[in-house]
Design an enzyme around this catalytic site. Structure first.
Site, PDB file in Angstrom:
ATOM      1  N   THR A  15       0.880  -1.352   0.113  1.00 39.47           N
ATOM      2  CA  THR A  15       0.077  -0.062   0.209  1.00 39.47           C
ATOM      3  C   THR A  15       0.754   1.191  -0.029  1.00 39.47           C
ATOM      4  O   THR A  15       0.239   2.283  -0.207  1.00 39.47           O
ATOM      5  CB  THR A  15      -0.735   0.195   1.353  1.00 39.47           C
ATOM      6  OG1 THR A  15      -0.040  -0.133   2.358  1.00 39.47           O
ATOM      7  CG2 THR A  15      -2.035  -0.916   1.005  1.00 39.47           C
ATOM      8  N   VAL A  18       6.356   2.637  -3.231  1.00 40.56           N
ATOM      9  CA  VAL A  18       6.854   1.573  -3.840  1.00 40.56           C
ATOM     10  C   VAL A  18       6.253   0.433  -4.056  1.00 40.56           C
ATOM     11  O   VAL A  18       5.961  -0.076  -5.157  1.00 40.56           O
ATOM     12  CB  VAL A  18       8.247   1.315  -3.348  1.00 40.56           C
ATOM     13  CG1 VAL A  18       9.121   0.059  -3.914  1.00 40.56           C
ATOM     14  CG2 VAL A  18       9.179   2.320  -3.023  1.00 40.56           C
ATOM     15  N   ARG A  43      -4.577  -3.235   9.787  1.00 36.71           N
ATOM     16  CA  ARG A  43      -5.540  -2.113   9.808  1.00 36.71           C
ATOM     17  C   ARG A  43      -7.124  -2.299  10.038  1.00 36.71           C
ATOM     18  O   ARG A  43      -7.359  -3.616   9.543  1.00 36.71           O
ATOM     19  CB  ARG A  43      -5.597  -1.021   8.531  1.00 36.71           C
ATOM     20  CG  ARG A  43      -4.143  -0.389   8.317  1.00 36.71           C
ATOM     21  CD  ARG A  43      -4.010   1.070   9.008  1.00 36.71           C
ATOM     22  NE  ARG A  43      -3.051   1.481   8.694  1.00 36.71           N
ATOM     23  CZ  ARG A  43      -2.623   2.484   7.607  1.00 36.71           C
ATOM     24  NH1 ARG A  43      -3.822   2.573   7.297  1.00 36.71           N
ATOM     25  NH2 ARG A  43      -1.482   3.008   7.379  1.00 36.71           N
ATOM     26  N   ARG A 103      21.356  -4.997   2.242  1.00 32.67           N
ATOM     27  CA  ARG A 103      22.293  -4.568   1.140  1.00 32.67           C
ATOM     28  C   ARG A 103      23.698  -4.877   1.308  1.00 32.67           C
ATOM     29  O   ARG A 103      24.413  -5.223   0.154  1.00 32.67           O
ATOM     30  CB  ARG A 103      22.232  -2.934   0.786  1.00 32.67           C
ATOM     31  CG  ARG A 103      20.633  -2.675   0.183  1.00 32.67           C
ATOM     32  CD  ARG A 103      20.567  -1.176  -0.135  1.00 32.67           C
ATOM     33  NE  ARG A 103      19.119  -1.088  -0.285  1.00 32.67           N
ATOM     34  CZ  ARG A 103      18.575   0.231  -0.291  1.00 32.67           C
ATOM     35  NH1 ARG A 103      19.658   1.403   0.419  1.00 32.67           N
ATOM     36  NH2 ARG A 103      17.440   0.483  -0.559  1.00 32.67           N
ATOM     37  N   CYS A 132      17.835   4.033  -4.473  1.00 31.61           N
ATOM     38  CA  CYS A 132      17.343   4.487  -5.564  1.00 31.61           C
ATOM     39  C   CYS A 132      18.559   5.388  -6.562  1.00 31.61           C
ATOM     40  O   CYS A 132      18.675   5.270  -7.712  1.00 31.61           O
ATOM     41  CB  CYS A 132      16.092   5.136  -5.219  1.00 31.61           C
ATOM     42  SG  CYS A 132      16.068   6.222  -3.816  1.00 31.61           S
ATOM     43  N   GLN A 159      17.050  14.926  -5.040  1.00 34.83           N
ATOM     44  CA  GLN A 159      16.051  13.865  -4.949  1.00 34.83           C
ATOM     45  C   GLN A 159      14.595  13.976  -4.485  1.00 34.83           C
ATOM     46  O   GLN A 159      14.408  14.989  -3.778  1.00 34.83           O
ATOM     47  CB  GLN A 159      16.564  12.706  -3.791  1.00 34.83           C
ATOM     48  CG  GLN A 159      18.057  12.122  -4.015  1.00 34.83           C
ATOM     49  CD  GLN A 159      18.614  11.113  -3.030  1.00 34.83           C
ATOM     50  OE1 GLN A 159      19.872  11.460  -2.708  1.00 34.83           O
ATOM     51  NE2 GLN A 159      17.740  10.171  -2.665  1.00 34.83           N
ATOM     52  N   SER A 162       8.827  11.707  -3.234  1.00 35.23           N
ATOM     53  CA  SER A 162       8.599  10.157  -3.398  1.00 35.23           C
ATOM     54  C   SER A 162       9.469   8.997  -2.777  1.00 35.23           C
ATOM     55  O   SER A 162       9.006   8.105  -2.497  1.00 35.23           O
ATOM     56  CB  SER A 162       7.941   9.859  -4.603  1.00 35.23           C
ATOM     57  OG  SER A 162       9.017  10.005  -5.547  1.00 35.23           O
ATOM     58  N   GLY A 163      10.838   9.643  -2.936  1.00 40.53           N
ATOM     59  CA  GLY A 163      11.939   8.608  -2.307  1.00 40.53           C
ATOM     60  C   GLY A 163      11.675   8.293  -0.762  1.00 40.53           C
ATOM     61  O   GLY A 163      12.205   7.492  -0.212  1.00 40.53           O
ATOM     62  N   HIS A 245      14.600  11.252  -9.480  1.00 41.99           N
ATOM     63  CA  HIS A 245      15.988  11.715  -8.661  1.00 41.99           C
ATOM     64  C   HIS A 245      16.725  12.459  -9.716  1.00 41.99           C
ATOM     65  O   HIS A 245      16.979  11.562 -11.055  1.00 41.99           O
ATOM     66  CB  HIS A 245      16.664  10.667  -8.110  1.00 41.99           C
ATOM     67  CG  HIS A 245      15.916  10.041  -6.751  1.00 41.99           C
ATOM     68  ND1 HIS A 245      14.822  10.705  -6.350  1.00 41.99           N
ATOM     69  CD2 HIS A 245      16.066   9.156  -5.936  1.00 41.99           C
ATOM     70  CE1 HIS A 245      14.703  10.270  -5.255  1.00 41.99           C
ATOM     71  NE2 HIS A 245      15.253   9.242  -5.197  1.00 41.99           N
ATOM     72  N   ASN A 318      12.678   7.421  -9.322  1.00 41.05           N
ATOM     73  CA  ASN A 318      12.918   6.511  -8.218  1.00 41.05           C
ATOM     74  C   ASN A 318      12.261   5.301  -8.065  1.00 41.05           C
ATOM     75  O   ASN A 318      12.586   4.437  -7.373  1.00 41.05           O
ATOM     76  CB  ASN A 318      13.265   7.533  -7.016  1.00 41.05           C
ATOM     77  CG  ASN A 318      12.080   8.463  -6.836  1.00 41.05           C
ATOM     78  OD1 ASN A 318      11.600   9.293  -7.478  1.00 41.05           O
ATOM     79  ND2 ASN A 318      11.135   8.173  -5.782  1.00 41.05           N
TER      80      ASN A 318
END
Ligand SMILES: NC(=O)c1ccc[n+]([C@@H]2O[C@H](COP(=O)([O-])OP(=O)(O)OC[C@H]3O[C@@H](n4cnc5c(N)ncnc54)[C@H](OP(=O)(O)O)[C@@H]3O)[C@@H](O)[C@H]2O)c1
Length: 340
Positions: A15, A18, A43, A103, A132, A159, A162-163, A245, A318
């Site tokens: 939701t 991304v 929820r 990562r 991103c 950037q 929305s990132g 970005h 991004n």
């Protein structure tokens, strides 16, 4: 992985900014999934997401919700991924995680498919999607590295909000409306006003004055390019743009590399588009290239302050290549490898 014709796929954090884009990309690319399970926080209200003309019921993310899933794309925070990503691997599935959590773990492949799909071999059920900004930067660095060797990379990012996710998109909207009507812009998601302003801080500062975002870009670039000692330094800046970005990248190469050769190399690179004709006013901007799948490059020019220097202006969405598209491309590679 399960039978390819009957793949069961999950999206954790479906939701969010991304997650919603992942659902869109899976549909647009006709990903071979028999079922899709969409997972988010628990929820009280019932939530449904549209996919292939059907409504999918959003279910709470629990360890049991991951049962039977072949691939789970994670678009959750590092804290949530830390708990649930290993649960996928434990159940025999594969998790592709967008958070920072795994990562830099040596055993976890950090993958941009056009660059290092080979790193997927031998994975142990967890694959990390890079940051991103890192994705779009390594896409342009790789061909230049192969041709001329990299000596040093200096970058500054611009950037979009929305990132940071849906809450930050709402914050830019609300603050912009407030400022335009002479009201107060009240910071909440960001440490300072983001409307009509630029913030040279993305994520927390460390003891050296770098931010975590800057450290991520350095470490991840070295890992993906397999250049552990590459000198890279970055300043990350949040700008009042909704999507995409941009990065000003200064590259010093070991050997001569003319702008013409760099342009040709980048034009031949999968997933990269060159838009670079200053005489015609052609160069990429965030607003013009948002919602596209490519990483765009322009302003390719010589930097004659060093023996072999070159400047690039690199723009990418991004939420597409910087997150959802790259994750789905990883899943596609996993399916292809399994089918062989
Ligand atoms: N945005 C980008 O461009 C980008 C790029 C690369 C990587 N990433 C990474 O991707 C991740 C998601 O980012 P985003 O921008 O999509 O954030 P977002 O818009 O804030 O979405 C967060 C998602 O996590 C879910 N969530 C929150 N708490 C949860 C819980 N307790 N259990 C299960 N799900 C929970 C939310 O569900 P509810 O609706 O139920 O709250 C929502 O679906 C982050 O790790 C981020 O760093 C983002």
């Amino acid at each position: 992985m399960g039978d390819q014709a009957k793949l069961k796929v999950g999206i954790a954090g479906a939701t969010g900014a991304v997650g919603l884009e992942m659902l869109r990309v899976l549909e647009q690319r006709s990903f071979p999934a028999e079922t899709i399970r969409v997972l988010a926080s628990d929820r009280a209200e019932e939530r449904r997401l549209r996919f292939r003309q059907h409504d999918l019921l959003v279910e709470p993310l629990t360890p049991e919700s991951l049962d039977g899933l072949d691939i789970v794309l994670f678009a959750t925070s590092a804290e949530i991924s830390r708990v649930f990503v290993p649960e996928v691997a434990r159940r025999g599935g594969v998790a592709v995680d967008n958070s920072r959590e795994f990562r830099m773990a040596p055993a976890v492949p950090l993958v941009v498919p056009e660059i290092n799909a080979h790193a997927l071999a031998g994975h142990r059920g967890i694959i990390a999607n890079p940051n991103c900004s890192t994705i779009q930067m390594v896409q342009v660095l790789r061909p230049l590295a192969e041709r001329a060797g990299l000596k040093r990379v200096v970058a500054a990012t611009y950037q979009s909000v929305s990132g940071t996710g849906l809450a930050a998109i709402a914050e830019l909207r609300e603050q912009s409306a407030a400022v335009l009507s002479d009201g107060d812009a009240v910071p909440d998601v960001y440490p300072k006003q983001i409307a009509f302003n630029c913030i040279p801080q993305i994520d927390a500062f460390d003891e050296f004055g770098d931010t975590r975002e800057e450290r991520k870009m350095v470490g991840e670039t070295r890992k993906i390019l397999e250049l552990p000692d590459l000198p890279v330094t970055v300043t990350c800046v949040r700008v009042p743009v909704f999507r995409s970005h941009a990065i000003a990248v200064n590259v010093e190469t070991e050997r001569e590399l003319s702008p013409e050769v760099a342009r040709a190399l980048l034009a031949a690179e999968a997933g990269v588009r060159v838009l670079d004709d200053p005489a015609e006013g052609d160069y990429p901007t965030q607003a013009e290239t948002e919602r596209t799948d490519e990483t765009w490059v322009g302003r390719i020019r010589r930097d004659d302050s060093v023996p072999h220097g070159i400047w690039l202006w690199v723009v990418s969405d991004n939420l597409r290549k910087g997150a959802a598209l790259n994750a789905v491309q990883i899943a596609e590679r996993l399916v292809d490898a399994d089918a062989r």
